[in-house]
Design a protein around this motif. Structure first.
Motif, PDB file in Angstrom:
ATOM      1  N   SER A  11      50.123  23.801  19.920  1.00  0.00           N
ATOM      2  CA  SER A  11      48.908  23.751  19.153  1.00  0.00           C
ATOM      3  C   SER A  11      48.531  25.256  18.969  1.00  0.00           C
ATOM      4  O   SER A  11      48.800  26.050  20.042  1.00  0.00           O
ATOM      5  CB  SER A  11      47.729  22.994  20.292  1.00  0.00           C
ATOM      6  OG  SER A  11      48.388  21.787  20.745  1.00  0.00           O
ATOM      7  N   VAL A  12      47.774  25.151  18.067  1.00  0.00           N
ATOM      8  CA  VAL A  12      47.293  26.491  17.438  1.00  0.00           C
ATOM      9  C   VAL A  12      45.887  26.736  17.511  1.00  0.00           C
ATOM     10  O   VAL A  12      45.100  25.774  16.921  1.00  0.00           O
ATOM     11  CB  VAL A  12      47.813  26.897  16.081  1.00  0.00           C
ATOM     12  CG1 VAL A  12      47.297  28.135  15.737  1.00  0.00           C
ATOM     13  CG2 VAL A  12      49.347  26.946  16.105  1.00  0.00           C
ATOM     14  N   TYR A  13      45.268  27.560  18.046  1.00  0.00           N
ATOM     15  CA  TYR A  13      43.668  27.783  18.333  1.00  0.00           C
ATOM     16  C   TYR A  13      43.184  29.174  17.764  1.00  0.00           C
ATOM     17  O   TYR A  13      43.883  30.096  18.353  1.00  0.00           O
ATOM     18  CB  TYR A  13      43.078  27.524  19.625  1.00  0.00           C
ATOM     19  CG  TYR A  13      43.657  26.086  20.130  1.00  0.00           C
ATOM     20  CD1 TYR A  13      42.854  25.133  19.838  1.00  0.00           C
ATOM     21  CD2 TYR A  13      44.443  26.014  20.931  1.00  0.00           C
ATOM     22  CE1 TYR A  13      43.432  23.795  20.386  1.00  0.00           C
ATOM     23  CE2 TYR A  13      45.201  24.708  21.400  1.00  0.00           C
ATOM     24  CZ  TYR A  13      44.290  23.643  20.972  1.00  0.00           C
ATOM     25  OH  TYR A  13      44.860  22.390  21.597  1.00  0.00           O
ATOM     26  N   PRO A  14      42.399  29.544  17.168  1.00  0.00           N
ATOM     27  CA  PRO A  14      41.509  28.466  16.428  1.00  0.00           C
ATOM     28  C   PRO A  14      42.524  28.189  15.228  1.00  0.00           C
ATOM     29  O   PRO A  14      42.939  28.703  14.613  1.00  0.00           O
ATOM     30  CB  PRO A  14      40.265  28.876  15.858  1.00  0.00           C
ATOM     31  CG  PRO A  14      40.446  30.551  16.058  1.00  0.00           C
ATOM     32  CD  PRO A  14      41.620  31.110  16.894  1.00  0.00           C
ATOM     33  N   ASP A  15      42.540  26.768  14.824  1.00  0.00           N
ATOM     34  CA  ASP A  15      43.244  26.370  13.671  1.00  0.00           C
ATOM     35  C   ASP A  15      41.977  26.059  12.749  1.00  0.00           C
ATOM     36  O   ASP A  15      41.122  25.258  13.163  1.00  0.00           O
ATOM     37  CB  ASP A  15      43.942  25.067  13.936  1.00  0.00           C
ATOM     38  CG  ASP A  15      44.963  24.784  12.983  1.00  0.00           C
ATOM     39  OD1 ASP A  15      45.461  25.600  12.260  1.00  0.00           O
ATOM     40  OD2 ASP A  15      45.656  23.656  13.065  1.00  0.00           O
ATOM     41  N   LEU A  16      41.936  26.634  11.564  1.00  0.00           N
ATOM     42  CA  LEU A  16      40.980  26.660  10.678  1.00  0.00           C
ATOM     43  C   LEU A  16      40.888  25.335  10.173  1.00  0.00           C
ATOM     44  O   LEU A  16      41.729  24.327  10.295  1.00  0.00           O
ATOM     45  CB  LEU A  16      41.563  27.585   9.613  1.00  0.00           C
ATOM     46  CG  LEU A  16      41.873  28.923   9.711  1.00  0.00           C
ATOM     47  CD1 LEU A  16      42.182  29.792   8.545  1.00  0.00           C
ATOM     48  CD2 LEU A  16      40.502  29.802  10.268  1.00  0.00           C
TER      49      LEU A  16
END
Length: 127
Positions: A11-16
């Protein structure tokens, strides 16, 4: 790690809102020959998608580590990558404007080694 495949969720944060960061990481990982067929996008329990990467003892874990490290060093904005295993283990790699490839690689290797060794949860941060 056993010879059978295991799936690691990224998971990538923050994900636009447009999911640019996740798409960027997915494209980056698919550019690696040993990961190309092992990376898929799937919905998570929330409103965003996640990346699923099938890894095995054949070296895919290290290829994954190196690819994520390279991607992180090319990011201009702050980003966190969360790795999760099916048994609930997770690690967050919080990298602020990564500049040092060796430092980023060391953080990711520690997290992926813990995934591979089935050790308790580890959280790593670089601020």
């Amino acid at each position: 790690m056993p010879a059978s495949q295991e799936t690691i969720t990224l998971s990538v944060y923050p994900d636009l809102p447009s999911a640019d960061a996740r798409r960027s990481l997915g494209s980056w990982l698919r550019a690696e020959d040993r990961l190309r067929e092992k990376v898929i996008t799937a919905p998570d329990a929330g409103a965003t998608d996640v990346l699923l990467v099938a890894v095995d003892s054949g070296g895919a874990v290290m290829v994954l580590v190196q690819a994520i490290a390279a991607w992180l060093t090319h990011r201009r904005e702050d980003v966190t990558v969360k790795l999760t295993r099916a048994d609930g283990w997770s690690a967050e790699l919080d990298v602020r404007r990564a500049r040092d490839m060796d430092q980023v690689t060391a953080l990711i290797e520690a997290a992926v080694r813990a995934v591979a060794d089935h050790q308790p949860s580890v959280e790593t941060n670089d601020r």
